[in-house]
Write a protein that holds these residues in place. Structure first.
Motif, PDB file in Angstrom:
ATOM      1  N   TYR A   1       1.007  -1.249   0.168  1.00 14.16           N
ATOM      2  CA  TYR A   1      -0.143  -0.044  -0.078  1.00 14.16           C
ATOM      3  C   TYR A   1       0.772   1.248   0.131  1.00 14.16           C
ATOM      4  O   TYR A   1       0.345   2.256  -0.528  1.00 14.16           O
TER       5      TYR A   1
ATOM      6  N   TRP B   1      -0.324   0.429 -12.946  1.00 14.67           N
ATOM      7  CA  TRP B   1      -1.531  -0.798 -13.108  1.00 14.67           C
ATOM      8  C   TRP B   1      -2.686  -0.051 -13.496  1.00 14.67           C
ATOM      9  O   TRP B   1      -3.585  -1.051 -13.794  1.00 14.67           O
TER      10      TRP B   1
ATOM     11  N   ILE C   1      -5.423  -8.564 -11.559  1.00 18.39           N
ATOM     12  CA  ILE C   1      -6.220  -8.696 -10.368  1.00 18.39           C
ATOM     13  C   ILE C   1      -5.549  -8.632  -9.328  1.00 18.39           C
ATOM     14  O   ILE C   1      -5.988  -8.160  -8.246  1.00 18.39           O
TER      15      ILE C   1
ATOM     16  N   ALA D   1      -2.730  -6.855  -8.534  1.00 17.28           N
ATOM     17  CA  ALA D   1      -2.431  -5.582  -8.244  1.00 17.28           C
ATOM     18  C   ALA D   1      -3.889  -4.745  -7.859  1.00 17.28           C
ATOM     19  O   ALA D   1      -3.671  -3.781  -7.155  1.00 17.28           O
TER      20      ALA D   1
ATOM     21  N   GLN E   1      -5.844  -5.220  -5.662  1.00 13.70           N
ATOM     22  CA  GLN E   1      -5.968  -5.317  -4.227  1.00 13.70           C
ATOM     23  C   GLN E   1      -5.481  -4.062  -3.620  1.00 13.70           C
ATOM     24  O   GLN E   1      -5.983  -3.464  -2.638  1.00 13.70           O
ATOM     25  N   PHE E   2      -4.405  -3.613  -4.223  1.00 13.19           N
ATOM     26  CA  PHE E   2      -3.627  -2.390  -3.686  1.00 13.19           C
ATOM     27  C   PHE E   2      -4.232  -1.041  -4.105  1.00 13.19           C
ATOM     28  O   PHE E   2      -3.744  -0.018  -3.787  1.00 13.19           O
ATOM     29  N   TYR E   3      -5.308  -1.050  -4.997  1.00 13.25           N
ATOM     30  CA  TYR E   3      -5.933  -0.028  -5.234  1.00 13.25           C
ATOM     31  C   TYR E   3      -7.316  -0.063  -4.965  1.00 13.25           C
ATOM     32  O   TYR E   3      -8.256   0.954  -5.408  1.00 13.25           O
TER      33      TYR E   3
ATOM     34  N   THR F   1     -10.025  -1.830  -5.445  1.00 16.08           N
ATOM     35  CA  THR F   1     -10.907  -1.917  -6.454  1.00 16.08           C
ATOM     36  C   THR F   1     -11.413  -3.265  -6.303  1.00 16.08           C
ATOM     37  O   THR F   1     -12.545  -3.646  -6.825  1.00 16.08           O
ATOM     38  N   ASN F   2     -10.567  -4.314  -5.898  1.00 13.28           N
ATOM     39  CA  ASN F   2     -10.748  -5.696  -6.024  1.00 13.28           C
ATOM     40  C   ASN F   2      -9.949  -6.328  -4.956  1.00 13.28           C
ATOM     41  O   ASN F   2      -8.795  -6.593  -5.053  1.00 13.28           O
ATOM     42  N   MET F   3     -10.637  -6.726  -3.678  1.00 10.20           N
ATOM     43  CA  MET F   3     -10.067  -7.127  -2.602  1.00 10.20           C
ATOM     44  C   MET F   3      -9.718  -8.781  -2.688  1.00 10.20           C
ATOM     45  O   MET F   3      -9.927  -9.346  -1.770  1.00 10.20           O
TER      46      MET F   3
ATOM     47  N   ILE G   1       4.094  -5.466  -5.733  1.00  9.46           N
ATOM     48  CA  ILE G   1       3.099  -4.313  -6.460  1.00  9.46           C
ATOM     49  C   ILE G   1       4.074  -3.986  -7.637  1.00  9.46           C
ATOM     50  O   ILE G   1       3.292  -3.645  -8.578  1.00  9.46           O
TER      51      ILE G   1
END
Lengths: 175, 394
Positions: free
Chosen positions: A164, A174, B41, B43, B45-47, B49-51, B104
């Motif tokens: 993060y 990305w 998919i 990546a 996680q870190f934005y 939008t998709n956990m 990441i």
């Protein structure tokens, strides 16, 4: 999100997939007494290759030396077999889902060159990190997390923390 | 108590390798079907939008933790025989942060890179190659990391011991925390989706609710097993892993910092003759085991392979091993005269082992020179080492 063609099987529901993954992990513990791994095999293959190229340097190294001592083989470890299985299982799943294809997956704005460089650099950083932490997301976060190992929980939160922290800098890469 | 099977010697090494491969196949299959062979998919996680990464990982951890608690609580699984990752606070914290940064950047972690490589993504292949290179960078620059590598060693430290709670209760708490976080993660996804005017992922309610019910049932079962009398449950027993004599003595002479040899035989036998750099158990001061240097491997030397760690050494925080065959194996392999094992068919690996044995024998017994090592007539065979594999090596 990404372009799915109708011939591809959909991904599993994440919670259901997690439960199945948990059962695989539980099975590994119950049968082998060991959890799962992902990077230990990379280490062993790399050291094995380096040992062929520069035997002296590897043998005299404080970290790698004991692993190539005579009377054992560097690849003679269950993690090597397990990761070979991961490759086979991944190939089987991708093929049967209609997703097996030579591609270069990347963010919509990332160039081919940048993707190639980032993949290898990111891998390199993870290789160092996994050795330092004695495991990666599989061997530490997943396995150690399920085994309630205190340090593995620290590791797991640190992985998300590190991701993060750097993610905003790579947004253009990305997104 | 039958479980775990392999440490209880239900099957041997060869079967173990087959089982290991099959376990890996299952692991790889599930990772691919979870969507983890696709960097975008992971990546996501870190934005926010998709956990998916978080959901899959925590469901898996909760399932396995509660499952182990149930099996142990029923007296079926001996937790003491499982290999638990040891805790080293600092390298795990720093290594975790670094791994997150690499994750990441690459879009994969090492295991998922392997799955991506298997499904044809060049990025996955390069990532795994990078992991190999990184492992070597660590190895060759090890002196830089040596202090950090062992900093904050706490041995096998589990959350239940740390919190002073029963295993089953902590496992159930992990499940409860996971499900709580899932609701939070979904709320976050909806918030991010709304902001980006998109639809939130994974809106199928039925498999989700069923999964939550299954997790809750497992957690309840883990707590329920606490009502079973403790006598059935496992005590923490460590079975030392067997090690062979030649590599052990080699390591003890060459890298004395790496091992701690303790002769657990009768004090009289030990005083008479023991391995180089070994200490007699009787000579150890009280509390020596707990205070032993953190990075060493404790190797027990008995009259045969030692199966149980003696009570006086039970506090040793690190890895415990046992010399295969005990002292007699050492005497037979390295003190007795070496057989003239020269054959034309010797592989390079065997030859190297034979020479090392000769050198150690000469050093230990004072024999004039290493026993005539066979001339290298042998070598045309490829080294027994498997070739450095490409792609499939992951």
């Amino acid at each position: 999100m990404e372009n799915k063609t109708s011939s591809e099987a959909p991904f599993w529901n994440p919670y259901l997939a997690g439960i199945v993954l948990g059962l695989v992990l539980l099975g590994s513990f119950v049968v082998m007494g060991n959890g799962l791994g992902g990077s230990g095999a990379a280490n062993r293959v790399a050291i094995g290759a380096a040992h062929i190229v520069a035997p002296q340097a590897v043998e005299n190294n404080a970290y790698m030396g004991p692993m190539v001592a005579p009377g054992q083989h560097i690849l003679d470890d269950w993690l090597v077999w397990e990761v070979l299985g991961v490759f086979l299982g991944g190939a089987l799943a991708a093929y049967s889902a209609g997703r097996m294809k030579l591609v270069l997956l990347r963010g919509p704005r990332a160039t081919v060159a940048s993707r190639l460089v980032m993949a290898i650099l990111g891998g390199l950083v993870m290789g160092v990190a996994a050795r330092l932490a004695r495991g990666c997301t599989s061997g530490q976060a997943l396995t150690g997390g399920a085994a309630l190992a205190a340090g593995s929980w620290v590791f797991m939160f640190a992985v998300f923390g590190g991701g993060y922290m750097v993610a905003p800098l790579l947004r253009r890469y990305w997104k | 108590m039958m479980l775990p099977l392999y440490p209880n010697e239900v099957f041997g090494r060869a079967t173990g390798m087959v089982v290991g491969t099959l376990t890996g196949i299952a692991f790889g299959f599930v990772l691919e079907r979870s969507g983890f062979g696709r960097a975008p998919i992971l990546a996501a996680q870190f934005y926010g939008t998709n956990m998916r990464v978080f959901k899959v990982m925590f469901s898996a951890i909760a399932t396995a933790a509660a499952g182990m608690a149930v099996l142990a609580g029923l007296g079926l699984l001996d937790l003491g025989l499982l290999t638990f990752p040891e805790t080293y606070w600092w390298p795990q914290l720093v290594g975790g942060l670094l791994l997150g940064v690499g994750f990441i950047g690459a879009g994969y972690c090492p295991g998922t890179a392997c799955v991506a490589a298997a499904s044809g993504d060049v990025g996955g292949m390069l990532t795994y190659l990078g992991v190999m290179l990184g492992s070597l960078v660590f190895g060759f620059t090890y002196p830089v990391f040596a202090d950090l590598y062992v900093a904050g060693k706490a041995g096998v430290l589990r959350l239940d011991t740390l919190l002073g709670l029963p295993y089953g209760v902590v496992a159930a708490a992990v499940v409860a925390m996971a499900v709580g976080c899932f609701f939070g993660a979904e709320a976050l996804e909806r918030w991010f989706a709304k902001r980006a005017h998109q639809e939130a992922p994974d809106t199928l309610k039925r498999p989700r609710n069923r999964s939550f019910v299954a997790l809750a049932a497992l957690a309840l079962a883990a707590v329920a097993t606490l009502a079973i009398p403790q006598s059935v449950q496992s005590a923490v027993v460590r079975t030392p892993a067997p090690v062979k004599v030649v590599p052990l003595v080699d390591a003890a002479l060459r890298l004395p910092e790496s091992v701690w040899l303790v002769d657990v035989r009768d004090a009289k036998l030990c005083k008479e003759k023991t391995l180089p750099r070994a200490v007699c158990l009787a000579d150890l001061p009280k509390g020596a085991a707990a205070a032993a240097p953190s990075h060493k491997r404790l190797v027990l030397i008995g009259t045969d392979t030692v199966k149980e760690v003696p009570a006086a050494l039970a506090d040793f925080p690190g890895e415990v091993a046992s010399l295969q065959g005990g002292y007699p194996a050492f005497a037979a392999e390295l003190l007795a005269d070496l057989p003239a094992e020269v054959t034309q068919t010797m592989t390079p690996a065997r030859l190297a082992e034979y020479r090392l044995r000769g050198a150690l024998h000469a050093r230990l017994t004072g024999a004039a020179a290493p026993v005539a090592a066979p001339a290298p007539v042998v070598v045309p065979v490829a080294p027994t080492g498997a070739p450095a594999k490409k792609g499939g090596g992951c």
